[in-house]
Write a protein that holds these residues in place. Structure first.
Motif, PDB file in Angstrom:
ATOM      1  N   ASP A  32       9.803   7.917   1.703  1.00  0.00           N
ATOM      2  CA  ASP A  32       9.687   8.700   0.470  1.00  0.00           C
ATOM      3  C   ASP A  32      10.955   9.480   0.127  1.00  0.00           C
ATOM      4  O   ASP A  32      11.260   9.667  -1.052  1.00  0.00           O
ATOM      5  CB  ASP A  32       8.514   9.689   0.599  1.00  0.00           C
ATOM      6  CG  ASP A  32       7.166   8.990   0.492  1.00  0.00           C
ATOM      7  OD1 ASP A  32       7.128   7.866  -0.027  1.00  0.00           O
ATOM      8  OD2 ASP A  32       6.158   9.572   0.933  1.00  0.00           O
ATOM      9  N   THR A  85      13.165   7.119  -1.675  1.00  0.00           N
ATOM     10  CA  THR A  85      12.684   6.657  -2.979  1.00  0.00           C
ATOM     11  C   THR A  85      12.444   7.784  -3.974  1.00  0.00           C
ATOM     12  O   THR A  85      12.494   7.544  -5.177  1.00  0.00           O
ATOM     13  CB  THR A  85      11.373   5.854  -2.854  1.00  0.00           C
ATOM     14  OG1 THR A  85      10.392   6.664  -2.228  1.00  0.00           O
ATOM     15  CG2 THR A  85      11.558   4.609  -2.036  1.00  0.00           C
ATOM     16  N   MET A  86      12.135   9.005  -3.485  1.00  0.00           N
ATOM     17  CA  MET A  86      11.878  10.081  -4.464  1.00  0.00           C
ATOM     18  C   MET A  86      12.511  11.423  -4.081  1.00  0.00           C
ATOM     19  O   MET A  86      12.282  12.406  -4.767  1.00  0.00           O
ATOM     20  CB  MET A  86      10.374  10.233  -4.732  1.00  0.00           C
ATOM     21  CG  MET A  86       9.456  10.513  -3.568  1.00  0.00           C
ATOM     22  SD  MET A  86       9.374  12.252  -3.058  1.00  0.00           S
ATOM     23  CE  MET A  86       8.590  12.995  -4.469  1.00  0.00           C
ATOM     24  N   PRO A  89       7.758   2.630   0.663  1.00  0.00           N
ATOM     25  CA  PRO A  89       7.373   4.030   0.566  1.00  0.00           C
ATOM     26  C   PRO A  89       6.604   4.472   1.807  1.00  0.00           C
ATOM     27  O   PRO A  89       6.215   3.644   2.639  1.00  0.00           O
ATOM     28  CB  PRO A  89       6.477   4.060  -0.670  1.00  0.00           C
ATOM     29  CG  PRO A  89       5.884   2.702  -0.742  1.00  0.00           C
ATOM     30  CD  PRO A  89       6.894   1.759  -0.156  1.00  0.00           C
ATOM     31  N   CYS A 118       5.658   8.327   4.315  1.00  0.00           N
ATOM     32  CA  CYS A 118       6.276   9.477   4.980  1.00  0.00           C
ATOM     33  C   CYS A 118       5.720   9.585   6.390  1.00  0.00           C
ATOM     34  O   CYS A 118       4.916  10.441   6.661  1.00  0.00           O
ATOM     35  CB  CYS A 118       6.045  10.754   4.188  1.00  0.00           C
ATOM     36  SG  CYS A 118       6.968  12.167   4.802  1.00  0.00           S
ATOM     37  N   ILE A 175       0.967   0.006   1.505  1.00  0.00           N
ATOM     38  CA  ILE A 175       1.685   0.849   0.545  1.00  0.00           C
ATOM     39  C   ILE A 175       1.016   2.209   0.557  1.00  0.00           C
ATOM     40  O   ILE A 175      -0.109   2.378   0.103  1.00  0.00           O
ATOM     41  CB  ILE A 175       1.658   0.253  -0.879  1.00  0.00           C
ATOM     42  CG1 ILE A 175       2.407  -1.074  -0.909  1.00  0.00           C
ATOM     43  CG2 ILE A 175       2.281   1.222  -1.876  1.00  0.00           C
ATOM     44  CD1 ILE A 175       2.476  -1.709  -2.290  1.00  0.00           C
ATOM     45  N   LYS A 176       1.701   3.175   1.140  1.00  0.00           N
ATOM     46  CA  LYS A 176       1.175   4.542   1.218  1.00  0.00           C
ATOM     47  C   LYS A 176       2.314   5.502   0.934  1.00  0.00           C
ATOM     48  O   LYS A 176       3.453   5.242   1.292  1.00  0.00           O
ATOM     49  CB  LYS A 176       0.607   4.815   2.623  1.00  0.00           C
ATOM     50  CG  LYS A 176      -0.672   4.036   2.943  1.00  0.00           C
ATOM     51  CD  LYS A 176      -1.886   4.677   2.298  1.00  0.00           C
ATOM     52  CE  LYS A 176      -3.157   3.874   2.476  1.00  0.00           C
ATOM     53  NZ  LYS A 176      -3.245   2.722   1.554  1.00  0.00           N
ATOM     54  N   TYR A 177       1.960   6.620   0.281  1.00  0.00           N
ATOM     55  CA  TYR A 177       3.002   7.604  -0.031  1.00  0.00           C
ATOM     56  C   TYR A 177       2.947   8.801   0.924  1.00  0.00           C
ATOM     57  O   TYR A 177       3.579   9.811   0.681  1.00  0.00           O
ATOM     58  CB  TYR A 177       2.855   8.122  -1.463  1.00  0.00           C
ATOM     59  CG  TYR A 177       2.935   7.062  -2.545  1.00  0.00           C
ATOM     60  CD1 TYR A 177       3.495   5.809  -2.292  1.00  0.00           C
ATOM     61  CD2 TYR A 177       2.477   7.327  -3.820  1.00  0.00           C
ATOM     62  CE1 TYR A 177       3.578   4.861  -3.289  1.00  0.00           C
ATOM     63  CE2 TYR A 177       2.558   6.376  -4.823  1.00  0.00           C
ATOM     64  CZ  TYR A 177       3.100   5.141  -4.546  1.00  0.00           C
ATOM     65  OH  TYR A 177       3.184   4.202  -5.552  1.00  0.00           O
ATOM     66  N   ASP A 178       2.137   8.698   1.976  1.00  0.00           N
ATOM     67  CA  ASP A 178       2.057   9.837   2.896  1.00  0.00           C
ATOM     68  C   ASP A 178       2.078   9.366   4.340  1.00  0.00           C
ATOM     69  O   ASP A 178       2.303   8.188   4.602  1.00  0.00           O
ATOM     70  CB  ASP A 178       0.824  10.686   2.608  1.00  0.00           C
ATOM     71  CG  ASP A 178      -0.474   9.899   2.744  1.00  0.00           C
ATOM     72  OD1 ASP A 178      -0.421   8.720   3.141  1.00  0.00           O
ATOM     73  OD2 ASP A 178      -1.529  10.464   2.443  1.00  0.00           O
TER      74      ASP A 178
END
Lengths: 181, 236
Positions: free
Chosen positions: A85, A88-89, A149, A151, A178-181
Motif C-alpha cells: 500500500d 501504491t498509495m 496491494p 499492508c 487482493i486486500k488493502y490491509d
C-alpha cells in the motif's frame, strides 16, 4: 542460460512487505532455483549490477534518494512491481501529506512533547536526502507495470505474482489475494 | 394498467413491477448492480453513480430510474464496468482512505467494491485533502477523511430516526458532511442507538469502542465479494 535477476528495494516503507516476501517460507528455495537476487535488502547487495527481469519496490517516495532509486529501478528492470500500500498509495508515511512539511519538521525536532533539542536546529546536512513536499505513490513518479496491494501483500499474493511473471503468464490475482490491509 | 413490466438486463428477460426502480427489479431477479449510496429501506439518492447502467444506450443511475416497458439495460458490459471502476477509483483518490488501520476494513463497502472489481491501484493521482475528525461525542466519531458523501446517515437520521442530525454543506468538490449543531457532534441530539449509526458504508461514522472486534479472515468481505447475497438468490 543465466537465471533472470530480481531486485528489490524499500523506499518510504517499513520493510513489512519484504518480511512478507520472506513469508513465502520454503518456496524461497524454489524461487532461487528460478531467479538470482540482485540489489536487495535480502542479500544486502547495494547496487544494481545491470539488467533485471523484475523489480519489486516497497514504499512510496518521501525524499530525493527514494526518487533516485526508483528511477534507477525503472531504468534497469523489465517489469516493475509496486509492492504494498505505501508504494501504491503512500501508506502511513503519506499521513503527513495533509500537513505542511515545515509543521512536520517543527513537530519532530522542536515542538513535540518528548523532543530534547536545545539548539532547536532541524537537521540539514547536505548528506541527508532532501525531503519532498509530500509522499508520492510510485506510479506518480515512474511507470509501474503491476501492483500488489496490501499492508503487507500476503506471501501468497507475492508468490502468485512472481510465479505468473516468471512463467510468462499475466498476473490474475483471485478475489482473496487482493486486500488493502 | 398491467401489473408487470417487461425489460431486459444484460440480455436476461425479467418482469418487474410498476413503480420499481431498475435496481429493485434487478435485485428481485438476482442480478446484482453494484451500489454504494443506495441502501434498502432508505429513499433512493443517486449520488455515487456506481449503479450506472446503460438504458437504451444512455447512462442512468439504476437506483433512481424507474423501470418502463421494453427497457434494454446493459449492466455488466465492459463499457459499464469501466465507468464504475473509474467512479470507485475517484472515490478512493479524493478522500484519505488508509485501509491498513481503518476500523471498517474488511467490512467496508467501498473497499469491497474495489475488491469485486479487482482494482489493485487507482488510475488517478491522489489528492490527499485535509479533512477533520470529530471525536467530540462520547460514543460516536466522524472521520471526514473517509466520507464518500453517500447521504445514508443523512437519510437515516431524517427518515428513520426523525432527527436530522446530519446534512451537507458547500457544493461541488467542497461538499462535505456536517452536523446539526454549531460545530460538534456532541452538541447534536444523535445517540449511539440511532439507526443512522448502522448505515455508513465506509469508516466515516463509527461507534467508539467497537473497532477490530472481528479478526481478519472472518470479516464480511474477507472471502465473499459484495453482492454475492443477491447473486446467490438467483442461482438457487
Amino acid at each position: 542460460m543465466a537465471k533472470p535477476k530480481i531486485a528489490t528495494t524499500s523506499l518510504a516503507g517499513c520493510f513489512g512487505c519484504h518480511m512478507s516476501v520472506l513469508d513465502i517460507d520454503e518456496r524461497i528455495l524454489e524461487l532461487i532455483e528460478l531467479v538470482e537476487f540482485d540489489k536487495s535488502p535480502i542479500d544486502d547487495i547495494k547496487r544494481l549490477s545491470g539488467r533485471c527481469l523484475l523489480g519489486l519496490v516497497e514504499g512510496g517516495c518521501c525524499n530525493e534518494e527514494n526518487v533516485h532509486v526508483l528511477k534507477e529501478f525503472r531504468t534497469h528492470c523489465n517489469v516493475l512491481i509496486a509492492l504494498g500500500d505505501c508504494a501504491t498509495m503512500g501508506g502511513i508515511p503519506a499521513l503527513r501529506n495533509v500537513i505542511p512539511l515545515r509543521e512536520c519538521l517543527d513537530e519532530a525536532y522542536r515542538l513535540g512533547p518528548t523532543v530534547y533539542n536545545p539548539t532547536g536546529a532541524i537537521p540539514n546536512d547536505p548528506d541527508l536526502p532532501l525531503l519532498l513536499n509530500k509522499v508520492y505513490p510510485v506510479q506518480e513518479v515512474v511507470k509501474i507495470d503491476c501492483y500488489l496491494p496490501g499492508c503487507p501483500p500476503s506471501a501468497d499474493a507475492i508468490w502468485a505474482a512472481l510465479t505468473a511473471l516468471l512463467n510468462g503468464r499475466p498476473i490474475e490475482l483471485p478475489y482473496e489475494l487482493i486486500k488493502y490491509d | 394498467m398491467s401489473d408487470t413490466v417487461a425489460l431486459t438486463i444484460d440480455n436476461v428477460q425479467l418482469q418487474g413491477r410498476p413503480g420499481q426502480t431498475i435496481l429493485e427489479a434487478a435485485d428481485e431477479a438476482g442480478i446484482y448492480i453494484p451500489r454504494l449510496c443506495h441502501l434498502k429501506g432508505l429513499q433512493p439518492f443517486g449520488s455515487c453513480r456506481v449503479c450506472t447502467v446503460l438504458v437504451n444506450g444512455r447512462p442512468q443511475a439504476a437506483c433512481t430510474q424507474p423501470i418502463s416497458p421494453g427497457m434494454v439495460i446493459e449492466s455488466s458490459t465492459e463499457q459499464v464496468r469501466e465507468i464504475r471502476k473509474d467512479l470507485i477509483d475517484m472515490l478512493f483518490v479524493e478522500g484519505n482512505h488508509f485501509c491498513m488501520f481503518c476500523e471498517r476494513s474488511g467490512n467496508c463497502e467501498l473497499q469491497a467494491m474495489a475488491y469485486r472489481f479487482g482494482i489493485s491501484a487507482p488510475r488517478y493521482p491522489f489528492l490527499f485533502p485535509s479533512r477533520a475528525v470529530d471525536a467530540s461525542h462520547p460514543d460516536i466519531m466522524i472521520d471526514h477523511n473517509r466520507c464518500i458523501r453517500c447521504a445514508r446517515c443523512v437519510r437515516a437520521s431524517r427518515d428513520l430516526d426523525g432527527k436530522e442530525v446530519f446534512g451537507f454543506v458547500n457544493r461541488g468538490p467542497h461538499k462535505e458532511l456536517a452536523v446539526n449543531a454549531a460545530a460538534r457532534l456532541v452538541d447534536t441530539t444523535v445517540d449511539v442507538t440511532d439507526q443512522a449509526m448502522n448505515v455508513c458504508p465506509v469508516g466515516a461514522l463509527l461507534k467508539k469502542r467497537t473497532a477490530y472486534v472481528v479478526p481478519i479472515g472472518r470479516r464480511k468481505y474477507d472471502h465473499t465479494p459484495i453482492g454475492s447475497e443477491i447473486e446467490g438468490a438467483r442461482s438457487q
